[in-house]
Design a protein around this motif. Structure first.
Motif, PDB file in Angstrom:
ATOM      1  N   VAL A   1      -8.377 -59.860  12.633  1.00  0.00           N
ATOM      2  CA  VAL A   1      -7.007 -59.441  12.336  1.00  0.00           C
ATOM      3  C   VAL A   1      -6.229 -60.604  11.719  1.00  0.00           C
ATOM      4  O   VAL A   1      -5.689 -60.519  10.620  1.00  0.00           O
ATOM      5  N   GLY A   2      -6.178 -61.722  12.450  1.00  0.00           N
ATOM      6  CA  GLY A   2      -5.448 -62.878  11.950  1.00  0.00           C
ATOM      7  C   GLY A   2      -6.050 -63.439  10.685  1.00  0.00           C
ATOM      8  O   GLY A   2      -5.331 -63.852   9.772  1.00  0.00           O
ATOM      9  N   ALA A   3      -7.383 -63.444  10.607  1.00  0.00           N
ATOM     10  CA  ALA A   3      -8.056 -64.000   9.432  1.00  0.00           C
ATOM     11  C   ALA A   3      -7.708 -63.212   8.177  1.00  0.00           C
ATOM     12  O   ALA A   3      -7.389 -63.783   7.125  1.00  0.00           O
ATOM     13  N   LYS A   4      -7.763 -61.892   8.280  1.00  0.00           N
ATOM     14  CA  LYS A   4      -7.460 -61.056   7.117  1.00  0.00           C
ATOM     15  C   LYS A   4      -5.990 -61.166   6.708  1.00  0.00           C
ATOM     16  O   LYS A   4      -5.661 -61.192   5.522  1.00  0.00           O
ATOM     17  N   MET A   5      -5.094 -61.230   7.694  1.00  0.00           N
ATOM     18  CA  MET A   5      -3.690 -61.348   7.356  1.00  0.00           C
ATOM     19  C   MET A   5      -3.388 -62.721   6.772  1.00  0.00           C
ATOM     20  O   MET A   5      -2.515 -62.862   5.905  1.00  0.00           O
ATOM     21  N   ASP A   6      -4.090 -63.754   7.203  1.00  0.00           N
ATOM     22  CA  ASP A   6      -3.957 -65.075   6.580  1.00  0.00           C
ATOM     23  C   ASP A   6      -4.359 -65.020   5.108  1.00  0.00           C
ATOM     24  O   ASP A   6      -3.697 -65.596   4.239  1.00  0.00           O
ATOM     25  N   GLN A   7      -5.455 -64.305   4.817  1.00  0.00           N
ATOM     26  CA  GLN A   7      -5.910 -64.177   3.431  1.00  0.00           C
ATOM     27  C   GLN A   7      -4.910 -63.379   2.604  1.00  0.00           C
ATOM     28  O   GLN A   7      -4.608 -63.744   1.453  1.00  0.00           O
ATOM     29  N   ASN A   8      -4.405 -62.283   3.181  1.00  0.00           N
ATOM     30  CA  ASN A   8      -3.358 -61.509   2.507  1.00  0.00           C
ATOM     31  C   ASN A   8      -2.174 -62.387   2.153  1.00  0.00           C
ATOM     32  O   ASN A   8      -1.678 -62.378   1.013  1.00  0.00           O
ATOM     33  N   GLU A   9      -1.697 -63.126   3.136  1.00  0.00           N
ATOM     34  CA  GLU A   9      -0.510 -63.962   2.940  1.00  0.00           C
ATOM     35  C   GLU A   9      -0.727 -65.011   1.864  1.00  0.00           C
ATOM     36  O   GLU A   9       0.125 -65.208   0.981  1.00  0.00           O
ATOM     37  N   ALA A  10      -1.868 -65.694   1.927  1.00  0.00           N
ATOM     38  CA  ALA A  10      -2.143 -66.762   0.962  1.00  0.00           C
ATOM     39  C   ALA A  10      -2.172 -66.225  -0.470  1.00  0.00           C
ATOM     40  O   ALA A  10      -1.602 -66.819  -1.390  1.00  0.00           O
ATOM     41  N   GLU A  11      -2.818 -65.069  -0.654  1.00  0.00           N
ATOM     42  CA  GLU A  11      -2.907 -64.521  -2.013  1.00  0.00           C
ATOM     43  C   GLU A  11      -1.566 -63.986  -2.495  1.00  0.00           C
ATOM     44  O   GLU A  11      -1.231 -64.120  -3.676  1.00  0.00           O
ATOM     45  N   LEU A  12      -0.803 -63.377  -1.600  1.00  0.00           N
ATOM     46  CA  LEU A  12       0.518 -62.898  -2.002  1.00  0.00           C
ATOM     47  C   LEU A  12       1.424 -64.057  -2.386  1.00  0.00           C
ATOM     48  O   LEU A  12       2.165 -63.983  -3.374  1.00  0.00           O
ATOM     49  N   ARG A  13       1.389 -65.148  -1.631  1.00  0.00           N
ATOM     50  CA  ARG A  13       2.210 -66.314  -1.973  1.00  0.00           C
ATOM     51  C   ARG A  13       1.796 -66.878  -3.332  1.00  0.00           C
ATOM     52  O   ARG A  13       2.652 -67.254  -4.146  1.00  0.00           O
ATOM     53  N   ALA A  14       0.506 -66.921  -3.574  1.00  0.00           N
ATOM     54  CA  ALA A  14       0.033 -67.442  -4.862  1.00  0.00           C
ATOM     55  C   ALA A  14       0.449 -66.530  -6.011  1.00  0.00           C
ATOM     56  O   ALA A  14       0.902 -66.997  -7.066  1.00  0.00           O
ATOM     57  N   GLN A  15       0.316 -65.221  -5.823  1.00  0.00           N
ATOM     58  CA  GLN A  15       0.639 -64.266  -6.882  1.00  0.00           C
ATOM     59  C   GLN A  15       2.138 -64.187  -7.158  1.00  0.00           C
ATOM     60  O   GLN A  15       2.551 -63.953  -8.295  1.00  0.00           O
ATOM     61  N   LEU A  16       2.961 -64.356  -6.108  1.00  0.00           N
ATOM     62  CA  LEU A  16       4.395 -64.109  -6.233  1.00  0.00           C
ATOM     63  C   LEU A  16       5.226 -65.371  -6.372  1.00  0.00           C
ATOM     64  O   LEU A  16       6.455 -65.300  -6.426  1.00  0.00           O
ATOM     65  N   GLN A  17       4.586 -66.508  -6.463  1.00  0.00           N
ATOM     66  CA  GLN A  17       5.317 -67.760  -6.599  1.00  0.00           C
ATOM     67  C   GLN A  17       6.169 -67.744  -7.875  1.00  0.00           C
ATOM     68  O   GLN A  17       5.693 -67.421  -8.962  1.00  0.00           O
ATOM     69  N   GLY A  18       7.457 -68.033  -7.727  1.00  0.00           N
ATOM     70  CA  GLY A  18       8.342 -68.102  -8.881  1.00  0.00           C
ATOM     71  C   GLY A  18       8.847 -66.765  -9.379  1.00  0.00           C
ATOM     72  O   GLY A  18       9.532 -66.710 -10.410  1.00  0.00           O
TER      73      GLY A  18
END
Length: 216
Positions: free
Chosen positions: A73-90
């Protein structure tokens, strides 16, 4: 208190938190990995009353989407968060993590025209980036919340917030995100995050939020 609606066609252990530094913002955040072992052009009239999270969960699991358990659960949500931050930066969209839930805050000033409910064309690339991550990590429930400031009548604000949330959900579904994951809610002016007494505060309150919760 407010009517929640679902997209039509929907079929109706404990993790210890550990702090880590976010690689994109430099801020402290909770890492649960460290602690853990078509919709088409739907109109408002086409929506039914809310089927709860359990109904969406059961529909997805019944369709073969595997649920998360334990440390996954935590691992997948960590991956979700990291990719969303990368995609949505700026992009002007903020990403907030609370436990195993992720909230995307999309200010309406960059998402919609004044008093309009159609997503602005120049915001499509941002939603495309969100859809990319949602398709890649499909083991989440997606709640889309619409909010307004206090200007105008209660009914107008409520209707506008609901239509805007639905427009975002419609767009994401059109980009291939499974419609059974969605629930749409409009809250009008009832959930401000800033003072409606200033222009800056009202701008903050006009927003669409996307909340991602793990399918467990």
């Amino acid at each position: 208190m407010k009517t929640r609606t679902v997209i039509a066609m929907m079929v109706a252990g404990a993790l210890t938190a550990a702090c880590s530094t976010d690689p994109y913002t430099g801020q402290q955040k909770i890492s649960n990995t460290a602690g853990g072992a078509g919709i088409g052009a739907l109109a408002g009239a086409a929506l039914g009353t809310l089927a709860g999270g359990d109904d969406r969960r059961n529909a997805l699991i019944g369709a073969g989407v595997g649920a998360l358990a334990g440390g996954l659960v935590g691992a997948k949500m960590d991956q979700n968060e990291a990719e969303l931050r990368a995609q949505l930066q700026g992009t002007g969209v903020s990403v907030t993590r609370v436990g195993n839930q992720i909230m995307l805050n999309m200010p309406s000033d960059i998402t919609f025209g004044v008093d309009q409910d159609a997503v602005r064309a120049d915001f499509y690339p941002v939603l495309n980036s969100v859809a990319l991550v949602l398709r890649k990590y499909n083991q989440t429930l997606v709640d889309v919340y619409g909010h307004t400031d206090s200007t105008g009548s209660d009914q107008h604000n409520y209707d506008l917030s609901q239509r805007r949330a639905l427009s975002v959900a419609n767009y994401l579904s059109g980009q291939g995100v499974d419609q059974r994951r969605f629930a749409v809610s409009g809250f009008g002016k009832t959930r401000p995050i800033a003072s409606n007494g200033t222009a800056d505060g009202r701008a903050k309150n006009r927003r669409v939020e996307i909340q991602l919760s793990p399918l467990t």
